[in-house]
Motif scaffolding. Structure first.
Motif, PDB file in Angstrom:
ATOM      1  N   LYS A 100       0.847  -1.196   0.000  1.00  0.00           N
ATOM      2  CA  LYS A 100       0.000   0.000   0.000  1.00  0.00           C
ATOM      3  C   LYS A 100       0.881   1.243   0.000  1.00  0.00           C
ATOM      4  N   GLN A 105      -4.342  -2.879   8.403  1.00  0.00           N
ATOM      5  CA  GLN A 105      -4.268  -4.314   8.124  1.00  0.00           C
ATOM      6  C   GLN A 105      -4.250  -4.629   6.636  1.00  0.00           C
ATOM      7  N   ASP A 106      -3.927  -3.638   5.814  1.00  0.00           N
ATOM      8  CA  ASP A 106      -3.946  -3.888   4.377  1.00  0.00           C
ATOM      9  C   ASP A 106      -2.717  -3.336   3.654  1.00  0.00           C
ATOM     10  N   ARG A 132      -1.879  -6.727   0.412  1.00  0.00           N
ATOM     11  CA  ARG A 132      -3.261  -6.980   0.012  1.00  0.00           C
ATOM     12  C   ARG A 132      -3.300  -7.687  -1.335  1.00  0.00           C
ATOM     13  N   SER A 146      -6.146  -9.653  -4.427  1.00  0.00           N
ATOM     14  CA  SER A 146      -7.505  -9.760  -4.941  1.00  0.00           C
ATOM     15  C   SER A 146      -7.568 -10.925  -5.921  1.00  0.00           C
ATOM     16  N   HIS A 182     -14.403  -9.974   1.836  1.00  0.00           N
ATOM     17  CA  HIS A 182     -13.155  -9.363   2.304  1.00  0.00           C
ATOM     18  C   HIS A 182     -12.652 -10.145   3.509  1.00  0.00           C
ATOM     19  N   ASN A 200      -9.383 -10.732   6.384  1.00  0.00           N
ATOM     20  CA  ASN A 200      -8.126 -10.385   7.027  1.00  0.00           C
ATOM     21  C   ASN A 200      -7.521 -11.673   7.578  1.00  0.00           C
ATOM     22  N   PHE A 246      -2.776  -9.502   6.823  1.00  0.00           N
ATOM     23  CA  PHE A 246      -2.867  -9.083   5.432  1.00  0.00           C
ATOM     24  C   PHE A 246      -4.282  -9.274   4.928  1.00  0.00           C
ATOM     25  N   GLU A 247      -4.570  -8.659   3.793  1.00  0.00           N
ATOM     26  CA  GLU A 247      -5.926  -8.591   3.256  1.00  0.00           C
ATOM     27  C   GLU A 247      -6.054  -9.402   1.969  1.00  0.00           C
ATOM     28  N   GLN A 250      -9.170  -9.968  -0.981  1.00  0.00           N
ATOM     29  CA  GLN A 250     -10.518  -9.701  -1.477  1.00  0.00           C
ATOM     30  C   GLN A 250     -10.883 -10.743  -2.525  1.00  0.00           C
TER      31      GLN A 250
END
Length: 269
Positions: free
Chosen positions: A145, A166-167, A170, A172, A219, A221, A239-240, A242
Motif C-alpha cells: 500500500k 491491516q492492508d 493486500r 484480490s 473481504h 483479514n 494481510f488482506e 478480497q
C-alpha cells in the motif's frame, strides 16, 4: 443459489463465528499470544515487506485450488523497465517509509507495476499461467500500500493507531462463479498455516451497498502462521484478501475504483 449456499458450504468456518456490525469475527486460536501492538509505521512496512512474498505463495495455492483469475498485462508492457518501475512496490527495511527499492523476493510480483487490474489487462486463470515463467511474469500483483494512502487512512479512520492498519499487504482474486469463490473460502479455512481474523461478506443479500458505493466482495483479514513466517517475525502481521466476482472486478478496473475514491473522500468531508 451459490451465494445463499456459501454459509452451509463453508461449514465450521461460519458455525464457529460470531457477527458484529455486519462483520464476521472468527474465534482466535487458544495458542495465540498477545503482544504489544506496533506503533511505528516504518516498522509495520518492514514487516509487510517480509510477509509479502510468503503471502503471495499462499494466494497462488488458493488460486490454483479454486479456478481464480488474476489480472495479466500485455506482453509488450513487461519489456525492459526502468529501475524505478522494476522496483515499484518494494520496500527497503530501515530506509524510511517513503523509500522503495529492489528486493530479490519481491521483484517477480512488482516488475509489471500497478496496484491491480488496469486498462488493457485481461483476467486469466491462474491454473493456466502457473509454471510458465513468461506468463507468470505478466501477472499484475499489487505492491505494498502506498505510504501516502496509509497515512491518510491512519488520520481519517484510525486516529493515528498504526496497529489498526491491516492492508499494507493486500491481494484480490476474481471468480467467474460464486461456487468457485466458495471453493476458495474452503481452501483458506482448511489451510493449517493460516488464521482467519475477520470476514466481511459484502455479497450477502441483506448487505447495504451504500456503505461501499455499490461495490461488493468477500473481504478477509488473515494471519500467516507458518514456521518461516514465525522465524521472520511476521506471523502477527495481518494481510488482506478480497474475493470478487468477475462483473464487479470489471467495474472496478473500468474507472469504478476512481469513482469509489471520490465517494469515500466526500464521506470524509
Amino acid at each position: 443459489p451459490g451465494l445463499r449456499g456459501a454459509r452451509a458450504a463453508t461449514g465450521p468456518l461460519f458455525r464457529q463465528s460470531r457477527r458484529l456490525n455486519g462483520t464476521l469475527l472468527l474465534p482466535k486460536r487458544k495458542s495465540q499470544v498477545r503482544t504489544q501492538p506496533v506503533t511505528s509505521l516504518s516498522l509495520l512496512y518492514k514487516q509487510a515487506a517480509g510477509l509479502q512474498p510468503l503471502a503471495t505463495d499462499k494466494v497462488k495455492q488458493w488460486a490454483a485450488a479454486s479456478r481464480a483469475r488474476l489480472p495479466v498485462t500485455k506482453p509488450e508492457e513487461c519489456g525492459e523497465l526502468s529501475e524505478g518501475a522494476r522496483t515499484a512496490g518494494g520496500f527497503v527495511p530501515g530506509s524510511g517509509i517513503g523509500s522503495r527499492a529492489s528486493m530479490a523476493s519481491t521483484t517477480s510480483f512488482t516488475s509489471c507495476g500497478g496496484q491491480g487490474a488496469a486498462a488493457g489487462d485481461t483476467l486469466e486463470l491462474w491454473e493456466e499461467l502457473e509454471g510458465d515463467a513468461e506468463k507468470e511474469a505478466r501477472v499484475r500483483w499489487p505492491g505494498l500500500k502506498k505510504p501516502e494512502r496509509a497515512i491518510e487512512k491512519l488520520v481519517r479512520t484510525y486516529g493515528g493507531k498504526v496497529c489498526l492498519l491491516q492492508d499494507l499487504v493486500r491481494y484480490s482474486l476474481v471468480f467467474d462463479k460464486a461456487a468457485e469463490l466458495v471453493c476458495c473460502l474452503q481452501a483458506i479455512a482448511a489451510d493449517p498455516e493460516v488464521q482467519i481474523v475477520e470476514v466481511k461478506n459484502r455479497l450477502r443479500l441483506d448487505y447495504d451497498p451504500w456503505k461501499s458505493g455499490g461495490y461488493r466482495n468477500v473481504h478477509l483479514n488473515l494471519l500467516l502462521r507458518s514456521p518461516l513466517s514465525e522465524l521472520l517475525g511476521v506471523d502477527k502481521h495481518v494481510f488482506e484478501l478480497q474475493l470478487q466476482l468477475e462483473p464487479f472486478a470489471r467495474c472496478k478496473s473500468a474507472g469504478g475504483h476512481a469513482r469509489y475514491v471520490a465517494f469515500r473522500n466526500v464521506l470524509c468531508m
